[in-house]
Design an enzyme around this catalytic site. Structure first.
Site, mmCIF file in Angstrom:
data_model
loop_
_atom_site.group_PDB
_atom_site.id
_atom_site.type_symbol
_atom_site.label_atom_id
_atom_site.label_comp_id
_atom_site.label_asym_id
_atom_site.label_seq_id
_atom_site.Cartn_x
_atom_site.Cartn_y
_atom_site.Cartn_z
ATOM 1 N N THR A 161 1.126 -1.584 0.229
ATOM 2 C CA THR A 161 0.119 -0.148 -0.133
ATOM 3 C C THR A 161 0.682 1.093 -0.283
ATOM 4 O O THR A 161 2.018 1.363 1.307
ATOM 5 C CB THR A 161 -0.707 -0.237 0.906
ATOM 6 O OG1 THR A 161 -1.685 -1.021 1.294
ATOM 7 C CG2 THR A 161 -1.818 1.009 1.428
ATOM 8 N N HIS A 280 -7.289 4.458 -1.341
ATOM 9 C CA HIS A 280 -7.404 4.455 0.170
ATOM 10 C C HIS A 280 -9.195 5.065 0.617
ATOM 11 O O HIS A 280 -9.322 4.489 1.823
ATOM 12 C CB HIS A 280 -6.637 4.515 0.322
ATOM 13 C CG HIS A 280 -6.178 4.022 2.056
ATOM 14 N ND1 HIS A 280 -5.259 3.781 1.882
ATOM 15 C CD2 HIS A 280 -6.747 3.741 3.289
ATOM 16 C CE1 HIS A 280 -4.327 2.784 3.167
ATOM 17 N NE2 HIS A 280 -5.697 3.103 3.630
#
Length: 395
Positions: A161, A280
């Site tokens: 991420t 996100h």
């Protein structure tokens, strides 16, 4: 506890599970899973983006049977919907990560474990298709230790991420007095007290923690761990860190948090195997583009040379079909599986996956498409800017 099919009949769709989760979770816990950053413009944009594209069905195609399977890094998944990483799932249901993983494995799809899970990496059974999420921290050795543990535990893919250089401002949590770990403020305690079913099932897991960090840091308490994790986030992370992980990790490497098409060639140059087009879930940069809006340009830049996945805003099976028509190879869900988990544990997550599978199968039938893998931009009405890439190659 109700079985999967009972839950499917009761809740009908993903939004039904959201309402169900709102009823069973304390409001601060629900808002932690449901909320976004600042004004939540991007959060709303993620869902709204799917309302714009229009489909052009072709009914007379003979589609008595449909095939929803997809190839993902040489492995066949039964459906193009996977479970994305979500931190502290065990706050919604005891050992929630294990519950969600079992549901994904039973459905024949992939499960991505969050770095911030409440069970350790090593506790996830070696069944089904398992991916592991990692962050880049100031202590690169700390990051590398996660990768080593994932490799030793036999995970299939690594998901880095990249949109977490600093934490987004999640104002619902601030207004609720909610923090990680929860502080026993009066308003928080009052919200918990009116959800006795949640309190009862969590009675033996009241000490849930960031299990992967506790193991490394010698069993530190949640308050210490939460502060340490936030302090470890590193705005200086760069493509050099991708190169570091590519060198260390032998399996498929996926970047989560790509929105700009200019990053695709750089990712390819660094040996990245796939990207997740994602903001996100609207929890980091408010006003960021929706994943669906960014998808066509990213897919066009990829030109079938890597897997292009999408997360954010998936609420119906037809959303997955639209994403495929606009260039995605498959999709991941986060909030929907959390809502299912809150309502019914493993059975709830299984029900959410089944609803999306049935929705997608129905959409394929009504559009005249036999194989999900063959769905393309020809399904889209004029006015939608689709990907211009060729069909994805197997990877």
């Amino acid at each position: 506890m109700m079985e999967r099919d009972q839950l499917v009949r009761r809740y009908l769709n993903v939004d039904g599970f959201r309402r169900g989760a709102m009823r069973v979770l304390p409001r601060p816990v629900f808002d932690f899973t449901d909320g976004g950053a600042e004004d939540e413009v991007t959060l709303r944009r993620n869902e709204a983006a799917f309302h714009e594209p229009a489909l052009l069905p072709r009914p007379l195609q003979g589609v008595a049977e449909r095939d929803l399977s997809v190839d993902m890094f040489g492995t066949t998944l039964s459906m193009p919907v996977m479970i994305g990483p979500t931190g502290l799932s065990g706050m919604l249901w005891p050992d929630g990560e294990l519950e969600s993983h079992r549901a994904a494995a039973a459905a024949g799809t992939a499960y991505c474990m969050s770095h911030a899970s409440t069970v350790p990496i090593e506790a996830l059974p070696k069944t089904g298709h398992r991916w592991m999420q990692v962050f880049v921290y100031k202590d690169r050795g700390f990051t590398r230790s996660f990768v080593d543990r994932a490799a030793q535990a036999g995970f299939d893919a690594l998901v880095l991420t990249i949109d977490n250089q600093t934490l987004g401002q999640r104002e619902r949590d601030t207004r609720n007095g909610f923090s990680i770990p929860p502080k026993l403020l009066l308003k928080v305690m009052a919200a918990m007290a009116i959800r006795p079913n949640w309190l009862w099932r969590m009675r033996e897991r009241r000490d849930f923690t960031f299990a992967n960090y506790a193991a490394i840091e010698g069993g530190a308490d949640r308050n210490t761990l939460a502060g340490r994790m936030n302090a470890l986030l590193d705005p200086s992370m760069s493509w050099a860190d991708v190169a570091m992980l590519r060198k260390q990790w032998a399996g498929p490497l996926i970047l989560k948090g790509i929105l700009h098409p200019a990053d695709i060639q750089i990712a390819l140059d660094h040996g990245v195997d796939g990207v997740i087009v994602s903001n996100h879930g609207g929890r980091q940069l408010d006003r960021a583009a929706s994943g669906l809006d960014a998808l066509p340009a990213v897919a066009a830049a990829a030109q079938g040379r890597m897997k292009v996945l999408l997360d954010g805003g998936i609420r119906r099976g037809v959303d997955v079909l639209i994403a495929k028509a606009m260039g995605a190879d498959a999709c991941l869900i986060a909030r929907p599986q959390l809502w299912g988990l809150a309502v019914g544990g493993e059975a709830g997550v299984a029900a959410v996956l089944e609803i999306l599978r049935r929705d997608l199968d129905r959409a394929l039938c009504l559009c005249g498409v036999t194989r999900f893998a063959d769905a393309d931009a020809s399904l889209l009405a004029p006015g939608v800017v689709p990907s211009t890439r060729p069909k994805a190659i197997a990877a």
